[in-house]
Design a protein around this motif. Sequence first.
Motif: not given
Length: 306
Positions: A12-13, A38, A40, A72
């Motif tokens: 997901k992150r 995603q 970051a 995360a």
Amino acid sequence: MTPERPTAPHFKRLALIGCGLMGGSFALALRQAGLVQQIAGFSASEKTRQRALQLGVIDQACNSVAEAVQDADLVLLAVPVGAMHSSFAAMRDVLQPNALLMDVGSTKCDVIAAAQAALGERLSCFVPAHPIAGKEVAGIEHAESMLYQNRRTILTPLPKTGIQRLQAAHGVWSAIGSHVSTMTPETHDATFAAVSHLPHVLAFAAVNALTAQTQGAEFLEMAGPGFKDFSRIAASDAAVWRDILSANHAEVLSQMSHFRKALEQFENALKNGDTQALEHLIQQASDVRAAWTLQAGNACNPVFET
């Protein structure tokens, strides 16, 4: 311990700590493979963070390690080895218990020691990694999704590393094109002192020895492809290699001792006018190099190693 036929997990992150060539290329590769929703990113430089955002490498520019790592499920630490401890400490309290944490450091024993000192009970999240890839240029502008294609990535799992996390790490690197192997941290550092760290020292020293001579500049003007090939890795990032050589100094010093002995053999052959011994030493090296290039996976394509 290495799993067979790993499947690529989806995340997901991704928290990208260090938005440079290595980290940026990892993020682009994961995005291209459709393995992350995603991304970051955090770098110490605000300019670098914003540039990574502008280039579409990351989706969110974060102001701290903790902000990037929050929520995360995958974290990649792509900072110089000297900055590993502070990065581990900064993420410890927000790292999810089921997250996969990896690094791209060129040395492993020191990175693992930093993780053991800073991560506490989150140490089980960490699977140390070393992708054998790079370029002669650094920075997020040079990141590319294909950087890890057909390159080797070494995993050095810890005693606390569970098989599921190791499988996940193996699956991630395989999915972006790497050939994955496992080693102990000690074997890794000894191996790469021999095949990467010492060769960099020799390239740095050879260029410095040339330019320190009175006619060094004139000599360099006459240099051809052989010198260009030999000295290519002397263009490596100084701060990165300062940290690598310092971190793995014991193994590098050991390799320097082996090199001195080999160099002395050439020196003695020349001093003694022993052309037969000289030819033997050259042929021995030539045969080893030729056999190595024929091995599967050793096509010797130009690549900067870190």
